[in-house]
Design a protein around this motif. Structure first.
Motif, PDB file in Angstrom:
ATOM      1  N   VAL A  30       3.200   9.527   3.197  1.00 30.53           N
ATOM      2  CA  VAL A  30       2.077  10.463   3.187  1.00 30.53           C
ATOM      3  C   VAL A  30       2.248  11.467   4.328  1.00 30.53           C
ATOM      4  N   ASP A  47       0.852  -1.189   0.000  1.00 35.05           N
ATOM      5  CA  ASP A  47       0.000   0.000   0.000  1.00 35.05           C
ATOM      6  C   ASP A  47       0.886   1.237   0.000  1.00 35.05           C
ATOM      7  N   GLU A  48       0.985   1.891  -1.164  1.00 36.74           N
ATOM      8  CA  GLU A  48       1.858   3.060  -1.261  1.00 36.74           C
ATOM      9  C   GLU A  48       1.353   4.243  -0.438  1.00 36.74           C
ATOM     10  N   PHE A  49       0.132   4.157   0.022  1.00 32.84           N
ATOM     11  CA  PHE A  49      -0.437   5.230   0.847  1.00 32.84           C
ATOM     12  C   PHE A  49      -0.508   4.822   2.326  1.00 32.84           C
ATOM     13  N   ASN A  81       8.252   9.146   0.025  1.00 37.64           N
ATOM     14  CA  ASN A  81       7.413   7.956  -0.009  1.00 37.64           C
ATOM     15  C   ASN A  81       6.312   7.989   1.040  1.00 37.64           C
ATOM     16  N   VAL A 127      -2.155  10.026  -7.633  1.00 38.94           N
ATOM     17  CA  VAL A 127      -2.301  10.691  -6.342  1.00 38.94           C
ATOM     18  C   VAL A 127      -3.304  11.841  -6.462  1.00 38.94           C
ATOM     19  N   THR A 128      -3.868  12.233  -5.328  1.00 40.36           N
ATOM     20  CA  THR A 128      -4.778  13.370  -5.277  1.00 40.36           C
ATOM     21  C   THR A 128      -4.288  14.336  -4.202  1.00 40.36           C
ATOM     22  N   ILE A 138       5.166  10.151  -3.370  1.00 37.11           N
ATOM     23  CA  ILE A 138       4.390   9.042  -2.823  1.00 37.11           C
ATOM     24  C   ILE A 138       4.513   7.823  -3.727  1.00 37.11           C
ATOM     25  N   THR A 139       4.139   7.954  -4.995  1.00 37.27           N
ATOM     26  CA  THR A 139       4.367   6.864  -5.937  1.00 37.27           C
ATOM     27  C   THR A 139       5.622   7.158  -6.759  1.00 37.27           C
ATOM     28  N   PRO A 150      -0.687   2.835  -9.096  1.00 37.15           N
ATOM     29  CA  PRO A 150      -0.496   2.230  -7.777  1.00 37.15           C
ATOM     30  C   PRO A 150      -1.329   0.965  -7.612  1.00 37.15           C
ATOM     31  N   ASP A 180      -3.866  13.164  -0.673  1.00 33.83           N
ATOM     32  CA  ASP A 180      -2.697  12.365  -0.311  1.00 33.83           C
ATOM     33  C   ASP A 180      -1.533  13.216   0.177  1.00 33.83           C
TER      34      ASP A 180
END
Length: 824
Positions: A152, A107-109, A150, A475-476, A468-469, A816, A479
């Protein structure tokens, strides 16, 4: 090169930099140029960190009690997507890393606490042993290249190209320290930064990771960033809150002709005097690790170049830290595979960086070669000694579990106010004013401001890749909870000064504004996907230009804020704006843009423009090699250019003509209704093709299968997508099912042999919405496809009826989330 209409005089560098040999213009070496370095022609470096007898004694004591299995284990760093904490109970590896798309729980987030929890688990497994041999804790490496990017909530600073425009080495050190503190909050103890590439061809997708085309600027920053990350030797070196630094990519990564993992064909003098500049300050500052480059020098892979890794770096320069490979790069050394490469270790690589399921094979093969003498015992011991030395100096043996360390778990450091203030200052200093005709800037405090453009309210777009990614996509704004978009910053500043700001991405309005700020530019990318054929901005989509022209035609003073990872040919866009600001990739502090664009309540600017171009700005789209020492240097805006509010220089209309031969991006196989030049669509069997609309007229392909058939993109000449396959890119298809699949459906790539994966599962239900399918290139490479000679990069075949619309076929990073080799 032909002379243009207008050229500004070059400006002085300004900031003091270490004395360096002034290089001549970079020229390509002949094909017969040697990849053999001559260390005695390289400068000697004076290292501030001297060997500590106590450290050396401790290292020797540990080394003497290690088995050969222990030693070989230290040579491996494995991606967390390929290993579990339990594996480290048996295999005592030296390190783990999170690759660009790797994260806890896939989970990248994932929240910061999950990163710390996972490191605890790996650490606990690494120190669990009962055989009496030394306990050597694992260390975790991460790409914290513009902040702890990386995680959040972390503060994301401007990318290096913007930092280079600041000419502020002292601020660079503060950025490094803030990044280290936020990284340490997650327990992670090693950052793969700084990048000290001296980029010479701006088509390269990693141009934004370079401080400058000029070696003096890079040298002035490299040592300061290392000291920010690691602390200063003799003062706070590797004290709590600092992490291990890795200087990369050694050597010549900026000279590969705009191609990632390419070949830098230059003389040894250019390699030394241009591309090595950053190392002359980073290594004396105490850098503990160095990352050899994927790329080659005069035909020889850097990961296997002993004359440079051992002869120059270790022997001539006296570097006593360790070298860490780059993402399976050792597998590209002649005679090697990802799972077997003694040649890299013997050349001077100390630690493999490995991703994939075969890391145990790499361990077994390396162990066998160490036992047989294929890797000599003294070379093995030297590599392990270097790794142990870094771990001792970094406090790894004494720090305890990651969660027990002084800054670990202090997640309020992520996006801390003091860090955001540093980032905002960096944004202000990095903005370069290219044009301000009519004194449109600064914007009056009482103005009604229209803020338009795709980048106006998009923190991900203004942050770029490695946000993040890996590619910065998917992403938004949500994030980036501690970030602020450029629009939000302008709106806040306008209200404070008595004005107002309205967001309209498409530039539409009901009440005519006093001024428009249009924020547009490149969408996020990282290596591979960021490589370009030319420097023309958005050659197939001129909607941003149309927006600028429409606003200006309405008599609205228009300010262009351009987001990009490199200087680009934007002559039409500059002509269509009254003022033009090169903002590069400013990161999460969009308010820093407003600080400079808007006047205070008293009408005076709160902050003047300070940024000076760290890369020369092209007059033509084919000026991708444009460096101030090059023969025939003919930029539109030269290195060091940047207006201030005190200057009234007028930029006249610029030449908008383009050469006919504009280059090809081979990875965009089918985009906006066009095949890559030289390719053709071939169908067989019961298939009919027509055109349909998605975003534009006939920009998509409709394939209607009445029965068994196929449709393929066939190249006129085979293409080489080895790099993309090694880099774990995917074949991405934007599609819409118009008739559900009634039989088996396969997606194929052919080169020598054909590799196919099933995709019927994704096509079994018709839907009105567009979707995206991502299939990793490795799925085809693993079936034996020669990725260096791909003649058919895309083929879809079915045994039954099927209807599918296709709007895009590209080789890119997957969105992602997990990707698999097919969907039945």
């Amino acid at each position: 090169m032909r002379a243009g209409l207008y050229m500004f005089g070059a400006l002085a560098l300004g900031a003091a930099v270490p004395a360096l040999t002034q290089p001549r213009a970079q020229t390509r070496a002949t094909s017969a140029a040697s990849p053999l370095a001559h260390p005695d022609t390289w400068p000697q470096l004076e290292m501030r960190r001297q060997r500590d007898p106590k450290v050396e004694a401790r290292v020797d004591s540990i080394l003497s009690r290690m088995s050969i299995e222990d030693k070989v284990g230290q040579l491996l760093q494995v991606d967390i997507a390929s290993i579990t904490p339990g594996d480290l109970e048996t295999y005592k590896l030296g390190s783990i890393l999170n690759g660009g798309n790797s994260a806890p729980n896939n989970d990248e987030f994932a929240p910061a606490a999950e990163w710390l929890k996972l490191f605890d688990a790996f650490y606990d497994a690494s120190v669990k042993r009962s055989d009496g041999r030394p306990v050597i804790p694992v260390i975790w490496g991460t790409d914290a290249v513009h902040g702890a990017n990386n995680i959040v909530g972390a503060t994301l600073f401007p990318h290096n190209i913007g930092l280079g425009a600041m000419r502020d080495p002292q601020l660079i050190r503060k950025i490094g320290a803030a990044t280290a503190a936020e990284t340490a909050a997650t327990g992670i103890d090693w950052s793969f930064a700084p990048t000290v590439a001296v980029v010479q061809d701006d088509r390269w997708g990693r141009t934004y990771e370079s401080y400058s085309e000029d070696p003096a600027v890079v040298a002035s920053y490299a040592g300061e960033m290392v000291q920010g990350i690691q602390g200063t030797v003799g003062q706070d070196f590797m004290k709590p809150g600092h992490v291990i630094s890795s200087v990369k990519h050694f050597l010549g990564d900026g000279g590969t002709g705009g191609r990632d993992q390419g070949d830098t064909r230059v003389s040894e003098a250019v390699l030394r005097d241009v591309h090595a500049a950053g190392y002359t300050t980073a290594l004396p500052a105490g850098a503990l690790t160095v990352m050899p480059s994927f790329s080659s020098w005069n035909g020889e892979k850097m990961t296997g170049n002993k004359s440079l890794l051992t002869g120059v770096l270790k022997e001539r320069w006296g570097f006593d830290g360790f070298t860490i490979g780059d993402w399976n790069a050792h597998g590209q050394v002649p005679g090697c595979t990802n799972e077997d490469c003694p040649a890299a270790i013997n050349a001077g690589l100390d630690m493999f960086m490995y991703s994939g399921p075969g890391w145990k094979q790499l361990y077994d093969n390396t162990l066998r070669e160490a036992k047989s003498g294929a890797i000599p015992a003294d070379r093995l011991d030297d590599a392990v000694r270097r790794i142990l030395r870094v771990k001792v100096l970094a406090g790894t043996f004494d720090a305890g579990r990651p969660s027990s360390r002084p800054l670990a778990g202090k997640f309020d450091l992520l996006g801390a106010p003091e860090h955001r203030a540093i980032a905002r200052e960096a944004v202000r200093e990095s903005l370069v004013l290219l044009k301000n005709n009519g004194g449109v800037l600064p914007i009056k405090p009482s103005a009604s401001i229209l803020v338009a453009g795709r980048g106006a309210d998009d923190i991900g777009m203004q942050s770029g890749g490695w946000s993040i990614t890996w590619q910065g996509t998917g992403v938004t704004n949500a994030d980036f909870p501690n970030g602020q978009s450029i629009y939000a910053g302008i709106a806040q500043a306008a209200r404070a000064a008595g004005g107002s700001a309205t967001l309209a991405t498409d530039g539409r309005y009901t009440r005519k504004p006093d001024v428009a700020v249009v924020v547009f530019g490149e969408t996020p990318y990282a290596e591979f996907t960021g490589d370009r054929a030319t420097l023309e901005y958005s050659p197939e989509d001129k909607s941003d230009l149309a927006l600028l022209k429409r606003l200006r035609a309405a008599g609205i003073p228009t300010v262009a804020v351009f987001l990009s990872g490199r200087p680009m040919w934007v002559n039409p866009e500059i002509n269509a704006a009254d003022a033009f600001v090169a903002a590069f990739l400013p990161g999460t502090e969009g308010g820093g843009v407003a600080d400079v664009l808007l006047a205070q309540a008293d009408g005076r600017p709160a902050h003047d423009f300070r940024g000076k171009l760290s890369f020369s700005w092209p007059r033509r789209l084919d000026q991708y090699v444009l460096n101030r020492r090059d023969p025939g240097y003919d930029p539109l805006f030269p290195f060091g250019y940047g207006l201030t509010y005190g200057e009234t220089r007028v930029v006249p209309p610029l030449d908008e003509s383009k050469p006919k031969a504009a280059g090809v991006n081979q990875n965009a196989l089918f985009v906006r209704g066009r095949l890559v030049p030289g390719a053709r669509l071939v169908t067989s069997g019961a298939v009919r093709q027509t055109r349909v609309d998605r975003s534009g007229q006939e920009d998509s392909l409709r394939l209607s299968f009445a029965g068994a058939g196929s449709a393929s993109i066939v190249e006129a000449e085979p293409i080489d997508i080895t790099r993309e396959s090694n880099g774990q890119l995917s074949l991405l298809i934007d599609y819409r099912v118009t008739q559900a699949a009634a039989g088996d459906v396969t997606l194929s790539i052919a080169g020598g042999r054909t590799g196919s994966v099933p995709i019927a599962g994704a096509l079994r239900s018709a839907a009105a919405d567009w979707r995206q399918l991502a299939v990793p290139l490795r799925c085809f490479a693993d079936q034996g496809v020669d990725m260096a000679k791909v003649g058919t990069p895309f083929a879809i075949a079915t045994t039954g009826t099927l209807g599918v619309d296709i709007s895009g076929v590209q080789i890119l990073s997957a969105p992602p989330g997990p990707v698999t080799c097919g969907n039945k």
